[in-house]
Structures are given as structure tokens and as C-alpha cells.
Design an enzyme around this catalytic site. Structure first.
Site, short mmCIF file in Angstrom:
data_model
loop_
_atom_site.label_atom_id
_atom_site.label_comp_id
_atom_site.label_asym_id
_atom_site.label_seq_id
_atom_site.Cartn_x
_atom_site.Cartn_y
_atom_site.Cartn_z
N GLU A 1 12.79 -6.78 5.72
CA GLU A 1 13.16 -5.47 5.17
C GLU A 1 13.44 -4.46 6.28
O GLU A 1 14.35 -3.64 6.17
CB GLU A 1 12.05 -5.00 4.22
CG GLU A 1 11.99 -5.86 2.96
CD GLU A 1 10.78 -5.61 2.08
OE1 GLU A 1 10.66 -6.29 1.04
OE2 GLU A 1 9.93 -4.74 2.42
N THR B 1 1.51 -1.35 -8.40
CA THR B 1 2.93 -1.11 -8.73
C THR B 1 3.06 -0.14 -9.91
O THR B 1 3.89 0.77 -9.89
CB THR B 1 3.62 -2.45 -9.10
OG1 THR B 1 3.42 -3.36 -8.01
CG2 THR B 1 5.11 -2.27 -9.34
N ASN C 1 8.21 4.43 -9.06
CA ASN C 1 6.82 4.41 -8.60
C ASN C 1 6.65 4.97 -7.17
O ASN C 1 5.81 4.50 -6.42
CB ASN C 1 6.23 3.00 -8.75
CG ASN C 1 6.97 1.96 -7.95
OD1 ASN C 1 8.02 2.25 -7.37
ND2 ASN C 1 6.46 0.75 -7.90
N PHE D 1 14.11 -6.11 -15.56
CA PHE D 1 14.27 -4.73 -15.06
C PHE D 1 15.24 -4.61 -13.90
O PHE D 1 15.47 -3.52 -13.39
CB PHE D 1 12.89 -4.15 -14.68
CG PHE D 1 12.12 -4.94 -13.64
CD1 PHE D 1 12.43 -4.85 -12.29
CD2 PHE D 1 11.08 -5.78 -14.03
CE1 PHE D 1 11.73 -5.57 -11.33
CE2 PHE D 1 10.36 -6.51 -13.08
CZ PHE D 1 10.69 -6.41 -11.73
N ARG E 1 0.79 6.23 -5.20
CA ARG E 1 1.43 6.07 -6.53
C ARG E 1 0.67 6.84 -7.61
O ARG E 1 1.28 7.39 -8.53
CB ARG E 1 1.58 4.59 -6.86
CG ARG E 1 2.74 3.96 -6.09
CD ARG E 1 2.76 2.47 -6.27
NE ARG E 1 3.96 1.85 -5.74
CZ ARG E 1 4.03 0.58 -5.38
NH1 ARG E 1 2.96 -0.20 -5.49
NH2 ARG E 1 5.16 0.07 -4.93
N LYS F 1 11.19 6.57 -2.79
CA LYS F 1 12.25 6.31 -3.78
C LYS F 1 12.90 7.62 -4.27
O LYS F 1 12.35 8.70 -4.10
CB LYS F 1 11.65 5.51 -4.93
CG LYS F 1 11.13 4.15 -4.46
CD LYS F 1 10.74 3.25 -5.62
CE LYS F 1 10.23 1.92 -5.11
NZ LYS F 1 10.02 0.95 -6.22
N ARG G 1 -0.48 -1.39 1.39
CA ARG G 1 -0.54 -1.67 -0.05
C ARG G 1 -1.78 -1.03 -0.69
O ARG G 1 -1.74 -0.59 -1.82
CB ARG G 1 -0.43 -3.17 -0.32
CG ARG G 1 1.01 -3.65 -0.06
CD ARG G 1 1.17 -5.13 -0.22
NE ARG G 1 1.17 -5.54 -1.62
CZ ARG G 1 2.21 -5.46 -2.43
NH1 ARG G 1 3.35 -4.91 -2.03
NH2 ARG G 1 2.14 -5.90 -3.67
N HIS H 1 8.09 2.09 -2.08
CA HIS H 1 8.06 0.64 -1.93
C HIS H 1 7.21 0.32 -0.72
O HIS H 1 7.22 1.06 0.26
CB HIS H 1 9.49 0.11 -1.71
CG HIS H 1 9.51 -1.32 -1.26
ND1 HIS H 1 9.35 -2.36 -2.12
CD2 HIS H 1 9.61 -1.87 -0.01
CE1 HIS H 1 9.38 -3.50 -1.44
NE2 HIS H 1 9.55 -3.22 -0.16
N TYR I 1 16.80 -6.03 -3.45
CA TYR I 1 15.90 -6.49 -4.51
C TYR I 1 16.34 -7.82 -5.11
O TYR I 1 15.92 -8.16 -6.23
CB TYR I 1 15.78 -5.42 -5.60
CG TYR I 1 14.85 -4.28 -5.22
CD1 TYR I 1 13.49 -4.48 -5.07
CD2 TYR I 1 15.33 -2.99 -5.03
CE1 TYR I 1 12.63 -3.45 -4.74
CE2 TYR I 1 14.48 -1.94 -4.70
CZ TYR I 1 13.12 -2.19 -4.56
OH TYR I 1 12.26 -1.16 -4.23
P1 CMP Z 1 8.64 -2.15 -5.49
O1 CMP Z 1 7.35 -2.18 -4.79
O2 CMP Z 1 9.77 -1.43 -4.86
O3 CMP Z 1 9.11 -3.67 -5.76
C1 CMP Z 1 9.86 -4.06 -6.87
C2 CMP Z 1 10.11 -2.94 -7.83
O4 CMP Z 1 10.50 -3.34 -9.12
C3 CMP Z 1 8.82 -2.19 -8.07
O5 CMP Z 1 8.42 -1.49 -6.94
C4 CMP Z 1 9.20 -1.34 -9.26
O6 CMP Z 1 9.99 -0.21 -8.90
C5 CMP Z 1 10.07 -2.33 -10.02
N1 CMP Z 1 9.30 -2.99 -11.10
C6 CMP Z 1 8.33 -3.90 -10.97
N2 CMP Z 1 7.85 -4.28 -12.17
C7 CMP Z 1 8.56 -3.57 -13.08
C8 CMP Z 1 8.53 -3.49 -14.49
N3 CMP Z 1 7.69 -4.24 -15.22
N4 CMP Z 1 9.40 -2.66 -15.10
C9 CMP Z 1 10.26 -1.91 -14.36
N5 CMP Z 1 10.33 -1.93 -13.01
C10 CMP Z 1 9.48 -2.75 -12.37
#
Ligand code: CMP
Length: 139
Positions: free
Chosen positions: A128, A93, A114, A59, A104, A11, A87, A117, A51
Site C-alpha cells: 500500500e 472496522t 469509517n 460493498f 473510529r 477517508k 490497528r 484505513h 481495494y
Molecule cells: P478499510 O479498513 O479501508 O478496508 C476495507 C473497507 O471496506 C473498510 O475499511 C470499510 O470502509 C469497507 N467495509 C468493510 N466492511 C464493510 C461492510 N460490511 N459494509 C460496507 N463497507 C465495508
């Protein structure tokens, strides 16, 4: 049967902080083969589409803004049981909940920023991968 590909993005904040090389090294050291990879900047529309599953979440618009704010690295990774193993390697996450030694835990700033992805299912890994790479971009 478990699939053998997953999809990842490094990211924008992780790219701008110079974490791409150490993250790619962890990917390699953990037995994943990179079969496609590119650096690009998502448009706002790309990020919205990628997304879209989160569009009702509070968010979503921040996430779209963040993901289109700078270059990312997108890649397809190959390994047996790729989705689950990746994962595990990236961790939860929310980096505050990620296990020690995960990508992470080491490189993420916040739940939104984070670091990486990773696909959450074989079906999403396929979809994807197709979002970013045609068959001629895969090796
Ligand atoms: P990712 O694995 O890319 O998949 C969805 C993304 O949404 C996640 O990583 C985060 O970047 C974002 N995300 C998920 N939960 C939250 C949250 N509670 N607040 C802000 N961003 C979030």
C-alpha cells in the site's frame, strides 16, 4: 520479525468534516512518525485497484464510489510493531464495535465511512505504501 511501517488513509468524509488535524494529532501523540504524506483525490480506477482484494464483496462498488468521492490524506507511519499498534489505535472496522477512545469511535460515521484505513499486515503495508509513494517521497 514485526515490521515498523504501516499505511493509512484519512477517508473523504473525515477530511471534509475537518477531522484530519485531530486524527493526525492522535497519530503523533501515540508515537508514530509520519515518513510520507499527501492529500489527493483517488480516481475510480485507483480506488478499484487499491481495494481489489474486496472485489467480490457486496460493498465493493459503493466503497469505490465513496473512496473516489473527495480528497483523502495518504500517509506512511513508522513505529515498532506499526501494523498492530495502529490497528489498536483506530479500532474495529465498524465504528459501532470500536473501543472508546479509538479513532473510529471518535471520528467514524459508518462501517464504510469509517474515518481511516489501516494496513492489516506487514506485506500489505509495504504494498500500500508503494501504491502511493516512491522512495523519493519518503523521509
Ligand atoms: P478499510 O479498513 O479501508 O478496508 C476495507 C473497507 O471496506 C473498510 O475499511 C470499510 O470502509 C469497507 N467495509 C468493510 N466492511 C464493510 C461492510 N460490511 N459494509 C460496507 N463497507 C465495508
Amino acid at each position: 520479525m514485526k515490521g515498523n511501517i504501516t499505511f493509512t488513509m484519512i477517508k473523504p468524509t473525515a477530511v471534509s468534516k475537518g477531522y484530519s488535524a485531530p486524527i493526525l494529532n492522535m497519530i503523533h501523540e501515540n508515537g508514530f512518525r509520519i515518513s510520507a504524506m499527501k492529500m489527493l483525490q483517488l480516481t475510480e480506477n485507483d480506488a478499484k485497484e487499491f481495494y481489489a482484494v474486496h472485489k467480490e464483496r457486496p460493498f465493493y462498488s459503493d466503497l469505490v464510489g465513496f473512496m473516489s468521492s473527495g480528497p483523502i490524506i495518504a500517509a506512511i507511519l513508522e513505529k515498532d510493531n506499526a501494523v498492530e499498534d495502529y490497528r489498536k489505535l483506530i479500532g474495529a472496522t465498524d465504528p459501532a464495535k470500536a473501543e472508546e477512545g479509538t479513532i473510529r469511535k471518535l471520528y467514524a460515521a459508518t462501517v464504510q465511512e469509517n474515518a481511516v484505513h489501516g494496513s492489516d499486515s506487514d506485506e500489505n503495508a509495504e504494498a500500500e505504501g508503494i501504491f502511493f509513494f516512491s522512495m523519493k517521497d519518503r523521509f
